[in-house]
Design a protein around this motif. Structure first.
Motif, PDB file in Angstrom:
ATOM      1  N   VAL A  46       0.881  -1.173   0.000  1.00  0.00           N
ATOM      2  CA  VAL A  46       0.000   0.000   0.000  1.00  0.00           C
ATOM      3  C   VAL A  46       0.915   1.219   0.000  1.00  0.00           C
ATOM      4  N   VAL A  47       0.771   2.096  -0.995  1.00  0.00           N
ATOM      5  CA  VAL A  47       1.778   3.137  -1.233  1.00  0.00           C
ATOM      6  C   VAL A  47       1.133   4.516  -1.289  1.00  0.00           C
ATOM      7  N   SER A  48       1.763   5.485  -0.621  1.00  0.00           N
ATOM      8  CA  SER A  48       1.262   6.863  -0.584  1.00  0.00           C
ATOM      9  C   SER A  48       1.949   7.724  -1.636  1.00  0.00           C
ATOM     10  N   ALA A  49       1.434   8.939  -1.815  1.00  0.00           N
ATOM     11  CA  ALA A  49       1.996   9.873  -2.790  1.00  0.00           C
ATOM     12  C   ALA A  49       3.441  10.225  -2.456  1.00  0.00           C
ATOM     13  N   ALA A  50       3.722  10.516  -1.193  1.00  0.00           N
ATOM     14  CA  ALA A  50       5.090  10.877  -0.818  1.00  0.00           C
ATOM     15  C   ALA A  50       6.043   9.712  -1.010  1.00  0.00           C
ATOM     16  N   GLN A  51       5.586   8.503  -0.709  1.00  0.00           N
ATOM     17  CA  GLN A  51       6.433   7.337  -0.932  1.00  0.00           C
ATOM     18  C   GLN A  51       6.737   7.142  -2.412  1.00  0.00           C
ATOM     19  N   ALA A  52       5.866   7.679  -3.266  1.00  0.00           N
ATOM     20  CA  ALA A  52       6.074   7.549  -4.707  1.00  0.00           C
ATOM     21  C   ALA A  52       7.023   8.605  -5.265  1.00  0.00           C
ATOM     22  N   ILE A  53       6.935   9.859  -4.780  1.00  0.00           N
ATOM     23  CA  ILE A  53       7.639  10.946  -5.486  1.00  0.00           C
ATOM     24  C   ILE A  53       8.435  11.878  -4.586  1.00  0.00           C
ATOM     25  N   SER A  54       8.602  11.583  -3.302  1.00  0.00           N
ATOM     26  CA  SER A  54       9.284  12.535  -2.422  1.00  0.00           C
ATOM     27  C   SER A  54      10.731  12.787  -2.840  1.00  0.00           C
ATOM     28  N   ASP A  55      11.368  11.833  -3.503  1.00  0.00           N
ATOM     29  CA  ASP A  55      12.758  12.027  -3.922  1.00  0.00           C
ATOM     30  C   ASP A  55      12.890  13.012  -5.081  1.00  0.00           C
ATOM     31  N   LEU A  56      11.755  13.423  -5.661  1.00  0.00           N
ATOM     32  CA  LEU A  56      11.769  14.376  -6.780  1.00  0.00           C
ATOM     33  C   LEU A  56      11.213  15.738  -6.366  1.00  0.00           C
ATOM     34  N   ARG A  57      11.086  15.976  -5.072  1.00  0.00           N
ATOM     35  CA  ARG A  57      10.430  17.196  -4.600  1.00  0.00           C
ATOM     36  C   ARG A  57      11.209  18.470  -4.920  1.00  0.00           C
ATOM     37  N   GLY A  58      12.498  18.363  -5.196  1.00  0.00           N
ATOM     38  CA  GLY A  58      13.294  19.562  -5.455  1.00  0.00           C
ATOM     39  C   GLY A  58      13.072  20.193  -6.809  1.00  0.00           C
ATOM     40  N   MET A  59      12.293  19.563  -7.670  1.00  0.00           N
ATOM     41  CA  MET A  59      12.022  20.120  -8.999  1.00  0.00           C
ATOM     42  C   MET A  59      11.189  21.393  -8.879  1.00  0.00           C
ATOM     43  N   LYS A  60      11.505  22.387  -9.715  1.00  0.00           N
ATOM     44  CA  LYS A  60      10.843  23.690  -9.664  1.00  0.00           C
ATOM     45  C   LYS A  60       9.893  23.873 -10.840  1.00  0.00           C
ATOM     46  N   ALA A  61       8.776  24.573 -10.591  1.00  0.00           N
ATOM     47  CA  ALA A  61       7.826  24.895 -11.664  1.00  0.00           C
ATOM     48  C   ALA A  61       8.541  25.656 -12.773  1.00  0.00           C
ATOM     49  N   GLY A  62       8.210  25.337 -14.007  1.00  0.00           N
ATOM     50  CA  GLY A  62       8.831  25.995 -15.141  1.00  0.00           C
ATOM     51  C   GLY A  62      10.151  25.372 -15.569  1.00  0.00           C
ATOM     52  N   ARG A  63      10.543  24.277 -14.915  1.00  0.00           N
ATOM     53  CA  ARG A  63      11.796  23.610 -15.272  1.00  0.00           C
ATOM     54  C   ARG A  63      11.737  23.122 -16.717  1.00  0.00           C
ATOM     55  N   ARG A  64      12.707  23.518 -17.529  1.00  0.00           N
ATOM     56  CA  ARG A  64      12.663  23.190 -18.952  1.00  0.00           C
ATOM     57  C   ARG A  64      13.434  21.925 -19.292  1.00  0.00           C
ATOM     58  N   GLY A  65      14.439  21.583 -18.504  1.00  0.00           N
ATOM     59  CA  GLY A  65      15.232  20.399 -18.804  1.00  0.00           C
ATOM     60  C   GLY A  65      14.413  19.126 -18.715  1.00  0.00           C
ATOM     61  N   GLU A  66      14.581  18.228 -19.695  1.00  0.00           N
ATOM     62  CA  GLU A  66      13.817  16.988 -19.745  1.00  0.00           C
ATOM     63  C   GLU A  66      14.499  15.843 -19.015  1.00  0.00           C
TER      64      GLU A  66
END
Length: 455
Positions: free
Chosen positions: A249-269
């Motif tokens: 059973v998996v939560s949202a933070a367990q899925a993506i917390s390691d990517l939290r440093g990404m900023k809105a408008g980030r252009r790099g793919e």
């Protein structure tokens, strides 16, 4: 009927791309699969993870086919409308020695419940009719058809089972499954039809999930939102949800917390894995596997000032109902953006946009648009990669588009970025697909001894 109880399918750190143990002992070893209406390949990915050999996938969308080719280089990808003779012939040739046929044909009309016409005869359901016809022509040992849960309504369900049974040649079992009950950090209900050829003399397997969806829900409190447990085994399921080392059973933070440093408008793919924090949960380790080098699909849409202001007023797990009255004004920063309904207030369509994840709960059903969900911590939407994590696509799975520009047969307008979100949002979650695949393959393979392909 075989009942298959859900347990975690894979182990922490396992590479879902290249080896889930001894290939010879995997449920799908030696079985071949074709995926019709494949999209980006969610069902194909699940069957590959179960050890089956993916022969081919077919879809009308050239952008989805571009993604399919990148991720299934050993499979044939057939791009085109299966209702066309040339495409139909390619599909039949590719499935000549097929064991299992899978797919999710669009089925648009349920009006037959009221007017007593046959589902398969409605012209709006021509793609569904093609799927049924392909079962009859290929005669696989088994098939899996997935569709929207609305197909489970009275009258429709019986018709679909009858159509798929091909006058008794197949034993067909329909069941409604929720992805969150199978280790996916998102609630997504789908109806699954599993058909087994009568010559195998076995019943289709019935899958049993964790039951977390019915036991846990998000409730509003004076402090914000929190997860509530109710019913038998609910406390145990809540404990499993809160345990970052538990894959069931998996939560949202367990899925993506390691990517939290990404900023809105980030252009790099893409971003180097070396620049990311260590995986913070068993699920993140599973999605990463042995991935190294670059993580792709990490660009982010810009967020306008009004949206950022509103998101700061919405607690994690909340929505537009949590906004103070003044934030319901159409424009609150004085800058005009987007269409207005003339009322000076947010329109109804905006209500579905202002929703934030809760870190301790799985996501609601994501749709095909970037603004269908916002991050639980930062005032931003999710990247395609984060969408993919919420759908349980492993990190090595890359979403792309056809390099050709402009209008193409089967291409949906909206541009490359929207296509990638749409491909993820329309997919069957691979972990759900893998649970289905393991159950079907485990049932079919022992029963297939001495039975030729295309029975």
């Amino acid at each position: 009927m075989t009942v298959v109880e859900q347990v975690p399918l894979f182990t922490v750190g396992q590479d879902l791309r290249s080896g889930l143990g001894d290939p010879a002992t995997m449920p799908g070893a030696g079985l071949s699969v074709m995926d019709l209406f494949a999209g980006a390949g969610g069902l194909s990915e699940g069957f590959r993870q179960a050890g089956a050999h993916v022969l081919a996938g077919s879809d009308v969308d050239p952008d989805a086919c571009a993604t399919y080719r990148v991720n299934f280089p050993q499979a044939m990808c057939i791009n085109g409308d299966i209702r066309q003779d040339e495409v139909r012939e390619q599909v039949l040739n590719a499935g000549e020695n097929l064991d299992i046929l899978v797919g999710g044909p669009p089925c648009q009309a349920f009006s037959q419940v009221r007017n007593h016409s046959r589902l398969i005869d409605d012209p709006r359901n021509s793609l569904y009719r093609e799927f049924v016809a392909m079962i009859g022509k290929m005669r696989p040992r088994a098939f899996v058809m997935e569709n929207v849960p609305g197909m489970a309504q009275m009258g429709v369900l019986e018709q679909v089972v009858t159509d798929l049974a091909l006058e008794g040649e197949y034993s067909v079992l329909p069941q409604v499954l929720d992805a969150a009950d199978f280790g996916v950090p998102q609630t997504r209900k789908r109806i699954i039809f599993i058909g087994i050829h009568r010559q195998l003399s076995i019943s289709p397997p019935r899958l049993i999930g964790t039951g977390a969806v019915n036991a846990l829900n998000l409730i509003r409190t004076t402090e914000g939102y929190s997860v509530q447990a109710r019913g038998e085994n609910a406390a145990t399921l809540l404990q499993r949800l809160m345990d970052a080392h538990d894959l069931s059973v998996v939560s949202a933070a367990q899925a993506i917390s390691d990517l939290r440093g990404m900023k809105a408008g980030r252009r790099g793919e893409e971003v180097s894995f070396s620049k990311l924090p260590e995986a913070e949960s068993a699920y993140q380790k599973l999605m990463r596997g042995e991935s190294a080098g670059m993580l792709k699909n990490v660009s982010l849409p810009r967020v306008n000032e009004d949206t950022a202001l509103r998101l700061r007023e919405i607690p994690p797990g909340g929505n537009h109902k949590d906004l103070p009255e003044r934030f319901l004004e159409r424009y609150i920063s004085g800058k005009k953006w987007g269409p207005s309904n003339g009322s000076g207030k947010l329109g109804r369509r905006h209500y579905y946009a202002y929703r934030r994840l809760h870190p301790e709960m799985w996501a609601w059903t994501l749709n095909t648009k970037a603004d269908s969900v916002y991050h639980y911590d930062a005032p931003r939407s999710l990247s395609v990669r984060e969408f993919a994590r919420m759908q349980s696509f492993p990190d090595h799975f890359v979403f792309t588009t056809d390099e050709r520009k402009g209008s193409l047969p089967g291409r949906i307008d909206g541009g490359a970025a929207h296509s990638r979100y749409r491909q993820v949002g329309n997919a069957v979650p691979p972990l759900l697909a893998a649970a289905i695949a393991r159950a079907v393959c485990a049932a079919v393979k022992p029963a297939s001894t001495g039975v030729s392909r295309n029975v």
